[in-house]
Design an enzyme around this catalytic site. Structure first.
Site, PDB file in Angstrom:
ATOM      1  N   GLN A  36      -4.899   5.044   1.720  1.00  0.00           N
ATOM      2  CA  GLN A  36      -5.330   3.920   1.029  1.00  0.00           C
ATOM      3  C   GLN A  36      -4.424   2.789   1.315  1.00  0.00           C
ATOM      4  O   GLN A  36      -3.351   2.898   0.718  1.00  0.00           O
ATOM      5  CB  GLN A  36      -5.579   4.222  -0.326  1.00  0.00           C
ATOM      6  CG  GLN A  36      -5.911   2.994  -0.932  1.00  0.00           C
ATOM      7  CD  GLN A  36      -7.473   2.299  -0.511  1.00  0.00           C
ATOM      8  OE1 GLN A  36      -7.978   3.114   0.218  1.00  0.00           O
ATOM      9  NE2 GLN A  36      -7.882   1.428  -1.288  1.00  0.00           N
ATOM     10  N   LYS A  66       4.625   4.982  -1.250  1.00  0.00           N
ATOM     11  CA  LYS A  66       4.441   6.298  -1.758  1.00  0.00           C
ATOM     12  C   LYS A  66       5.853   7.027  -1.325  1.00  0.00           C
ATOM     13  O   LYS A  66       6.494   8.023  -2.156  1.00  0.00           O
ATOM     14  CB  LYS A  66       3.357   7.179  -1.158  1.00  0.00           C
ATOM     15  CG  LYS A  66       2.197   6.734  -2.046  1.00  0.00           C
ATOM     16  CD  LYS A  66       0.877   7.226  -1.335  1.00  0.00           C
ATOM     17  CE  LYS A  66      -0.385   6.817  -1.961  1.00  0.00           C
ATOM     18  NZ  LYS A  66      -1.727   7.145  -1.269  1.00  0.00           N
ATOM     19  N   GLY A 113       0.786  -1.223  -0.015  1.00  0.00           N
ATOM     20  CA  GLY A 113       0.009   0.150   0.053  1.00  0.00           C
ATOM     21  C   GLY A 113       0.757   1.011   0.084  1.00  0.00           C
ATOM     22  O   GLY A 113       1.925   1.285  -0.668  1.00  0.00           O
ATOM     23  N   SER A 114       0.308   2.170   0.637  1.00  0.00           N
ATOM     24  CA  SER A 114       0.931   3.570   0.747  1.00  0.00           C
ATOM     25  C   SER A 114       2.452   3.758   1.179  1.00  0.00           C
ATOM     26  O   SER A 114       2.983   5.003   0.964  1.00  0.00           O
ATOM     27  CB  SER A 114       0.181   4.646   1.333  1.00  0.00           C
ATOM     28  OG  SER A 114      -1.235   4.713   0.642  1.00  0.00           O
ATOM     29  N   THR A 115       3.046   2.746   1.822  1.00  0.00           N
ATOM     30  CA  THR A 115       4.297   2.886   2.384  1.00  0.00           C
ATOM     31  C   THR A 115       5.116   3.001   1.083  1.00  0.00           C
ATOM     32  O   THR A 115       6.174   3.530   0.938  1.00  0.00           O
ATOM     33  CB  THR A 115       4.796   1.561   3.100  1.00  0.00           C
ATOM     34  OG1 THR A 115       4.396   0.559   2.357  1.00  0.00           O
ATOM     35  CG2 THR A 115       3.970   1.623   4.411  1.00  0.00           C
TER      36      THR A 115
END
Length: 585
Positions: A585, A296, A292-294
């Site tokens: 998210q 980013k 997921g958003s890690t």
């Protein structure tokens, strides 16, 4: 030539002994000359007896010397099989993790047993857990057989005192893990023959055997104080949010040393055969997840390092982003034009996907390769899993992987890549081996030092005013990124919003230069369930970030990180910080 001449000719015997031998030779000659053959025979028999006596006396003296003065006698008698000898495993501070202790194997020879009922009753009385069926087969057999192993000296003595005929013992080395389930997955275990099968026991198998010959110990990178705090907080999060599994990792980003690693559910390495494959699986190394958003953090770092964006570059996140056949939405839609720092704080899928599209498939793929995200995490553990990556790095793959979808990596691989983002841009191998202070660490440059400092600043801003607020610890300058990856559900052929991998990737302290001693903490819960305390949410900011903050607060003193009043950012991020932000998210 005489018998004596044939026997002792051309020898280096002492002169006095040679003279005596020649005296015997002359005695034989005189006996023959006098015609008394019986005297000659008696002399020869006497001489042979003297030789045999001398031989056995020599053997006796040698045996006595070996027993009284040899190393074996000084080491208490029975020497275990070298093949089973294994050195102690200790933590980085010398605390015991695993050791070999003398135990005993129990054997039965039914041919020597007088009373089967008495033997049965005596053994079951001392060993109530003994396999009764196995015992019956041994009693009814016709040869000596092994019954049970790993008897401690106390049980061995209790059985010995029964005086049961046909019952005997043989010494054996038995591997013992005194801390039970603590650090079980990183320590691993070995079989009864002394071969390492998992964890450090398998990774350093030959080294552990060699160290045993020298009486040494093999130190691991973990710190039991850090490990204890990590496990305790992971278990608390498990009790509260009841996930399928959970992972916790603490690393030194400069050296790659794993200071703590927790995988839940746990098992007891003293009894690995009584645990299922599911519990023995090291999920930190052997399982892969869509994080997921890690992810980013990687996309933003790549955008900065490639020159595609600066902290003040803006992205229009007012509307869903259509890319080919798919439409990208934000979990908590800001419906605003966001600068890069705000994209990170709001965890905007739209802004991140647009940034990745600007970087392009080729460069994104190269950076992901450089960060080690497309290969198994480089670590000594044989359990290190291969990631699941896009077959082709096209626009769709880049958009998905930019916010952690469409790519599955192990928590260790994620930790290693984060280390490169946070330590000045150098990718170092992960290690479970203690690295001595001042030792040179292998590394390859992935991004610039300036990019690394900018990311430290941006991650700090995310904790002070973004989705990672619940991980903040006053005085320790914590930075971080939340992650909530929906799991693909084959039953519905789509991502399932009710099945999530929720995580938080943290770093502390974010202040200081690139050479500052700095630590990374990852908390991951697989399919957690929301509670009243989390307002029913099961996302990373609610279930993983608080645990990460508590872990950091507890381990900071052990790692020499002091609380400071000045907990500003590493360098200005050159962009305003958003006042508030939702979860990711």
């Amino acid at each position: 030539m005489s018998f004596i001449s044939q026997t002792f000719g051309r020898t280096g015997l002492p002169r006095w002994l040679i003279e005596r031998i020649w005296g015997l030779e002359h005695a034989f000659e005189r006996a023959r000359a006098s015609g008394r053959v019986e005297d000659d025979t008696r002399l020869r028999i006497f001489f042979v007896l003297a030789l045999f006596s001398l031989f056995f006396i020599t053997l006796a003296v040698g045996a006595t010397r070996a027993v009284m003065f040899s190393d074996a006698a000084r080491n208490a008698g029975i020497s275990p099989s070298l093949g089973a000898s294994r050195a102690d495993l200790v933590d980085r501070n010398g605390k015991m993790l695993a050791a070999n202790l003398l135990h005993y194997g129990l054997y039965i020879d039914p041919r020597e047993i007088w009373d089967q009922a008495e033997t049965r009753r005596g053994l079951m009385g001392v060993l109530p857990g003994l396999d009764a069926e196995r015992l019956e087969r041994a009693l009814r057999g016709n040869r000596r057989v092994f019954l049970v192993g790993a008897l401690n000296p106390s049980d061995r003595n209790r059985i010995h005192e029964l005086g049961l005929p046909g019952v005997s013992f043989e010494p054996e080395q038995h591997r013992v893990y005194p801390l039970g389930t603590t650090a079980a997955h990183i320590i691993g275990f070995s079989d009864s023959g002394g071969e390492g099968l998992a964890g450090a026991e398998a990774a350093f198998d030959q080294e552990i055997r060699s160290a045993a010959m020298n009486g040494g110990a093999v130190p691991l990178s973990i710190d039991l104080r850090v490990q204890g705090a990590l496990e305790d907080e992971i278990y608390k999060a498990v009790a509260e949010f009841t996930p399928k599994s959970a992972v916790g990792i603490v690393t030194d980003v400069q050296t790659g040393e794993i200071l703590g690693m927790s995988s839940w559910p746990v098992f007891d390495p003293n009894k690995p055969g009584k645990s299922s494959d599911y519990t023995r699986t090291n999920r930190a190394a052997a399982s892969v997840f869509e994080m997921g958003s890690t992810f980013k953090a990687f996309t933003v770092a790549i955008g900065l390092d490639s020159g595609v964006a600066t902290p003040e570059t803006t992205f229009d996140a007012r509307f869903p982003y259509k890319l080919g056949y798919r439409t990208i939405h934000d979990y908590h839609a800001a419906r605003a034009i966001l600068n890069l720092v705000e994209v990170f704080q709001h965890s905007s899928n739209i802004g991140t996907a647009k940034l990745a599209e600007a970087v392009g498939p080729s460069r994104m793929g190269e950076y992901f390769n450089g960060l080690g995200l497309t290969t198994p995490a480089k670590v000594e553990l044989i359990e290190s899993a291969r990631p699941l990556t896009p077959k082709v790095w096209n626009d769709d793959a880049v958009a998905s992987t930019s916010f952690g979808h469409g790519i599955n990596v192990s928590p260790l691989a994620l930790s290693r890549a984060y280390g490169a983002v946070l330590n000045g841009g150098k990718l170092v191998p992960m290690t479970i081996r203690k690295i001595q202070p001042g030792a040179k660490v292998e590394s390859s440059r992935v991004m610039s030092e300036r990019t690394s400092l900018q990311m430290l600043s941006i991650m700090r801003a995310n904790v002070t005013g973004g989705s990672g607020k619940s991980a903040n610890v006053p005085g320790l300058s914590v930075g971080g990124k939340t992650g909530t990856g929906e799991k693909y559900d084959p039953a519905i052929r789509a991502y399932n919003q009710n099945r999530q991998v929720s995580s938080f990737a943290a770093v502390f302290p974010t202040t200081g230069g690139v050479d500052t001693k700095r630590f990374f903490v990852l908390v991951l819960l697989d399919e957690p369930n929301g509670t009243a305390n989390s307002a029913g949410y099961s996302t990373g900011g609610w279930v993983a970030a608080p645990a990460a903050g508590r872990i950091i607060e507890r381990i900071a003193p052990f790692l020499g990180v002091q609380r400071r009043n000045d907990v500003g950012q590493a360098i200005p991020v050159e962009a305003p910080v958003a006042a508030s932000a939702g979860d990711d998210q």
